[in-house]
Design a protein around this motif. Structure first.
Motif, PDB file in Angstrom:
ATOM      1  N   GLY A  57      46.019  30.375 -59.197  1.00 28.59           N
ATOM      2  CA  GLY A  57      45.419  30.496 -60.516  1.00 28.59           C
ATOM      3  C   GLY A  57      44.545  31.731 -60.596  1.00 28.59           C
ATOM      4  N   LEU A  58      43.851  31.849 -61.715  1.00 29.38           N
ATOM      5  CA  LEU A  58      42.936  32.957 -61.945  1.00 29.38           C
ATOM      6  C   LEU A  58      41.516  32.412 -61.958  1.00 29.38           C
ATOM      7  CD1 LEU A  58      42.481  35.957 -62.673  1.00 29.38           C
ATOM      8  CD2 LEU A  58      42.712  35.297 -65.078  1.00 29.38           C
ATOM      9  N   ASN A  59      40.623  33.083 -61.242  1.00 30.51           N
ATOM     10  CA  ASN A  59      39.266  32.579 -61.069  1.00 30.51           C
ATOM     11  C   ASN A  59      38.233  33.606 -61.528  1.00 30.51           C
ATOM     12  OD1 ASN A  59      40.112  30.153 -59.345  1.00 30.51           O
ATOM     13  ND2 ASN A  59      40.952  31.887 -58.194  1.00 30.51           N
ATOM     14  N   LEU A  60      37.275  33.149 -62.314  1.00 32.77           N
ATOM     15  CA  LEU A  60      36.118  33.957 -62.674  1.00 32.77           C
ATOM     16  C   LEU A  60      34.949  33.452 -61.845  1.00 32.77           C
ATOM     17  CD1 LEU A  60      34.635  36.061 -64.404  1.00 32.77           C
ATOM     18  CD2 LEU A  60      34.322  34.281 -66.146  1.00 32.77           C
ATOM     19  N   VAL A  61      34.381  34.338 -61.013  1.00 33.50           N
ATOM     20  CA  VAL A  61      33.313  33.955 -60.092  1.00 33.50           C
ATOM     21  C   VAL A  61      32.032  34.661 -60.505  1.00 33.50           C
ATOM     22  CG1 VAL A  61      32.583  33.840 -57.689  1.00 33.50           C
ATOM     23  CG2 VAL A  61      35.031  33.742 -58.251  1.00 33.50           C
ATOM     24  N   PHE A  62      30.977  33.887 -60.741  1.00 30.69           N
ATOM     25  CA  PHE A  62      29.683  34.430 -61.149  1.00 30.69           C
ATOM     26  C   PHE A  62      28.635  34.098 -60.101  1.00 30.69           C
ATOM     27  CE2 PHE A  62      25.706  33.611 -63.789  1.00 30.69           C
ATOM     28  CZ  PHE A  62      25.323  34.945 -63.805  1.00 30.69           C
ATOM     29  N   PHE A  63      27.981  35.139 -59.572  1.00 34.27           N
ATOM     30  CA  PHE A  63      26.860  34.983 -58.644  1.00 34.27           C
ATOM     31  C   PHE A  63      25.565  35.255 -59.402  1.00 34.27           C
ATOM     32  CE2 PHE A  63      29.974  35.504 -55.257  1.00 34.27           C
ATOM     33  CZ  PHE A  63      29.430  34.789 -54.203  1.00 34.27           C
ATOM     34  N   ASP A  64      24.622  34.325 -59.321  1.00 26.84           N
ATOM     35  CA  ASP A  64      23.347  34.487 -60.019  1.00 26.84           C
ATOM     36  C   ASP A  64      22.170  34.249 -59.070  1.00 26.84           C
ATOM     37  OD1 ASP A  64      21.625  34.963 -62.118  1.00 26.84           O
ATOM     38  OD2 ASP A  64      21.774  32.937 -62.946  1.00 26.84           O
ATOM     39  N   PRO A  65      22.036  35.089 -58.037  1.00 28.21           N
ATOM     40  CA  PRO A  65      20.945  34.916 -57.088  1.00 28.21           C
ATOM     41  C   PRO A  65      19.635  35.455 -57.673  1.00 28.21           C
ATOM     42  CG  PRO A  65      22.143  36.880 -56.539  1.00 28.21           C
ATOM     43  CD  PRO A  65      22.853  36.270 -57.717  1.00 28.21           C
ATOM     44  N   VAL A  66      18.551  35.375 -56.923  1.00 20.20           N
ATOM     45  CA  VAL A  66      17.264  35.898 -57.389  1.00 20.20           C
ATOM     46  C   VAL A  66      16.898  37.203 -56.685  1.00 20.20           C
ATOM     47  CG1 VAL A  66      16.388  33.639 -58.061  1.00 20.20           C
ATOM     48  CG2 VAL A  66      15.993  34.465 -55.726  1.00 20.20           C
ATOM     49  N   ASP A  67      17.774  37.663 -55.793  1.00 22.03           N
ATOM     50  CA  ASP A  67      17.530  38.928 -55.099  1.00 22.03           C
ATOM     51  C   ASP A  67      18.862  39.422 -54.526  1.00 22.03           C
ATOM     52  OD1 ASP A  67      18.032  37.220 -53.012  1.00 22.03           O
ATOM     53  OD2 ASP A  67      16.139  37.555 -51.960  1.00 22.03           O
ATOM     54  N   CYS A  68      18.814  40.519 -53.791  1.00 22.26           N
ATOM     55  CA  CYS A  68      20.039  41.078 -53.208  1.00 22.26           C
ATOM     56  C   CYS A  68      20.274  40.475 -51.814  1.00 22.26           C
ATOM     57  CB  CYS A  68      19.936  42.603 -53.131  1.00 22.26           C
ATOM     58  SG  CYS A  68      19.931  43.399 -54.742  1.00 22.26           S
ATOM     59  N   SER A  69      20.601  39.197 -51.802  1.00 20.86           N
ATOM     60  CA  SER A  69      20.750  38.504 -50.519  1.00 20.86           C
ATOM     61  C   SER A  69      22.140  37.912 -50.313  1.00 20.86           C
ATOM     62  CB  SER A  69      19.695  37.392 -50.396  1.00 20.86           C
ATOM     63  OG  SER A  69      19.828  36.460 -51.454  1.00 20.86           O
ATOM     64  N   VAL A  70      23.057  38.133 -51.255  1.00 20.50           N
ATOM     65  CA  VAL A  70      24.424  37.625 -51.068  1.00 20.50           C
ATOM     66  C   VAL A  70      25.136  38.533 -50.065  1.00 20.50           C
ATOM     67  CG1 VAL A  70      26.637  37.151 -52.157  1.00 20.50           C
ATOM     68  CG2 VAL A  70      24.513  36.723 -53.420  1.00 20.50           C
ATOM     69  N   PRO A  71      25.525  38.033 -48.898  1.00 14.45           N
ATOM     70  CA  PRO A  71      26.195  38.888 -47.912  1.00 14.45           C
ATOM     71  C   PRO A  71      27.517  39.425 -48.448  1.00 14.45           C
ATOM     72  CG  PRO A  71      25.476  36.819 -46.917  1.00 14.45           C
ATOM     73  CD  PRO A  71      25.332  36.657 -48.396  1.00 14.45           C
ATOM     74  N   PHE A  72      27.781  40.682 -48.192  1.00 13.13           N
ATOM     75  CA  PHE A  72      29.046  41.255 -48.653  1.00 13.13           C
ATOM     76  C   PHE A  72      30.231  40.534 -48.032  1.00 13.13           C
ATOM     77  CE2 PHE A  72      32.466  44.414 -48.933  1.00 13.13           C
ATOM     78  CZ  PHE A  72      32.397  44.696 -50.289  1.00 13.13           C
ATOM     79  N   ASN A  73      30.054  40.005 -46.850  1.00 10.27           N
ATOM     80  CA  ASN A  73      31.133  39.269 -46.198  1.00 10.27           C
ATOM     81  C   ASN A  73      31.555  38.050 -47.020  1.00 10.27           C
ATOM     82  OD1 ASN A  73      32.924  38.706 -43.914  1.00 10.27           O
ATOM     83  ND2 ASN A  73      31.607  36.946 -43.551  1.00 10.27           N
ATOM     84  N   THR A  74      30.616  37.463 -47.750  1.00 16.99           N
ATOM     85  CA  THR A  74      30.966  36.342 -48.621  1.00 16.99           C
ATOM     86  C   THR A  74      31.884  36.803 -49.747  1.00 16.99           C
ATOM     87  OG1 THR A  74      28.900  35.176 -48.118  1.00 16.99           O
ATOM     88  CG2 THR A  74      30.029  34.569 -50.161  1.00 16.99           C
ATOM     89  N   ILE A  75      31.603  37.984 -50.309  1.00 15.65           N
ATOM     90  CA  ILE A  75      32.466  38.549 -51.347  1.00 15.65           C
ATOM     91  C   ILE A  75      33.859  38.838 -50.781  1.00 15.65           C
ATOM     92  CG2 ILE A  75      32.721  40.382 -53.050  1.00 15.65           C
ATOM     93  CD1 ILE A  75      30.301  38.596 -53.530  1.00 15.65           C
TER      94      ILE A  75
END
Length: 314
Positions: free
Chosen positions: A169-187
């Motif tokens: 399927g097609l997925n729209l993924v939205f990340f809404d953190p409070v700082d720049c802490s989402v690891p690029f490896n997760t993306i």
């Protein structure tokens, strides 16, 4: 029983209003107000700044055009995934008015019914439980589910997501953190395992790197340096002598531009080809990334109208 259609941004009488940072540290926990609950449904509320309404406006407009435009092309196999969802209702501390958060703002749209599934993820179990209670209360639990998840643990996160959505399927993924802490490896793992996906991530440059990059530059072994290196997926930006010189000269706008450009180049390296962004005041920007040019067409359409209804000239 209240309905989302009857929600009219009630003023919360118990909200203290215009809380300073030190007050919020005392009166909130994980941004959830400990002083009051929603006047609308008596469930917990998240304390937010006035700019949150702009973010919600652009996100819901994009979701609406995405769901309407893509549902029939994928035979209904479209999904929405939101990471760092919150409890569903917020209070604007500047006005004391309640507003639907991103989760319920999307769930109340008629186009929400075009989804196969919507998965809302938060690291706070109480928030997850409250959001699920709201989905049940407002009749959205057939399409929507809130789950516990940690974006620093991509294997656990993706296993949970894949347990709820259609395999193709097609997925729209939205990340809404409070700082720049989402690891690029997760993306990287999201792109690898979900394959067909568009990404919107709030990059909190004005509230995070702009303030702390200097300290990161000074200590390559420190926590800040490692945090930004994880977010960017590499440390070469942080060692770039031109970037350091620009920062020392106080040219923060150019450092900001290069930070975003470096991040986009990293996203491009894993298959995202088309980009757009929407600044939210001086605090952060909503960065959109897609592998399909159609996504940019959608984004251009939704950003022609401001949150207050005013049309843009360009």
């Amino acid at each position: 029983m209240p309905s989302l259609e009857s929600f009219n941004e009630p003023k919360n009488g118990a909200c203290l209003g215009s809380c300073k940072k030190q007050d919020r540290e005392e009166y909130t926990e994980d941004s959830i107000c400990q002083v009051t609950a929603s006047e609308f449904d008596n469930y917990p509320v998240r304390c937010v700044g006035e700019w949150a309404k702009e973010k919600i406006h652009f996100l819901t407009r994009y979701f609406d055009i995405f769901a309407k435009g893509m549902a029939y092309k994928w035979e209904g196999n479209i999904n929405y995934i939101e990471i760092c969802s919150g409890p569903g209702i917020c209070i604007d501390r500047s006005t004391r008015k309640e507003l639907l958060g991103t989760a319920l703002s999307i769930a109340q749209l008629p186009s929400f019914d075009k989804l196969f599934k919507a998965v809302f993820i938060d690291i706070n179990q109480d928030i997850v439980d409250n959001l699920n209670s709201r989905f049940e209360m407002y009749g959205k639990s057939g399409k929507a589910i809130a789950c516990f998840g940690d974006y620093t643990q991509p294997d656990q996160l993706l296993s949970m997501i894949r347990g709820h959505i259609s395999a193709i399927g097609l997925n729209l993924v939205f990340f809404d953190p409070v700082d720049c802490s989402v690891p690029f490896n997760t993306i990287v793992e999201i792109k690898k395992r979900l394959k067909n996906c568009d990404l919107i991530i709030n990059v909190f440059y004005g509230l995070d790197p702009r303030r702390w990059l200097g300290m990161a530059f000074e200590n390559p072994e420190g926590a800040l340096f490692k945090k930004y290196a994880r977010f960017l997926g590499a440390d070469s930006f942080l060692f770039d002598p031109e970037v350091r010189t620009l920062h020392q000269a106080g040219n923060h706008d150019e450092v900001h531009r290069r930070f975003i450009d470096f991040y986009k180049a990293q996203l491009r390296s894993i298959g995202f080809e088309y980009f757009a962004h929407e600044p939210i005041r001086n605090y952060y920007e909503m960065l959109f990334a897609s592998s399909n040019e159609r996504g940019i067409d959608f984004w251009k359409k939704i950003t022609k109208v401001e949150e207050d209804g005013q049309k843009r000239l360009f």
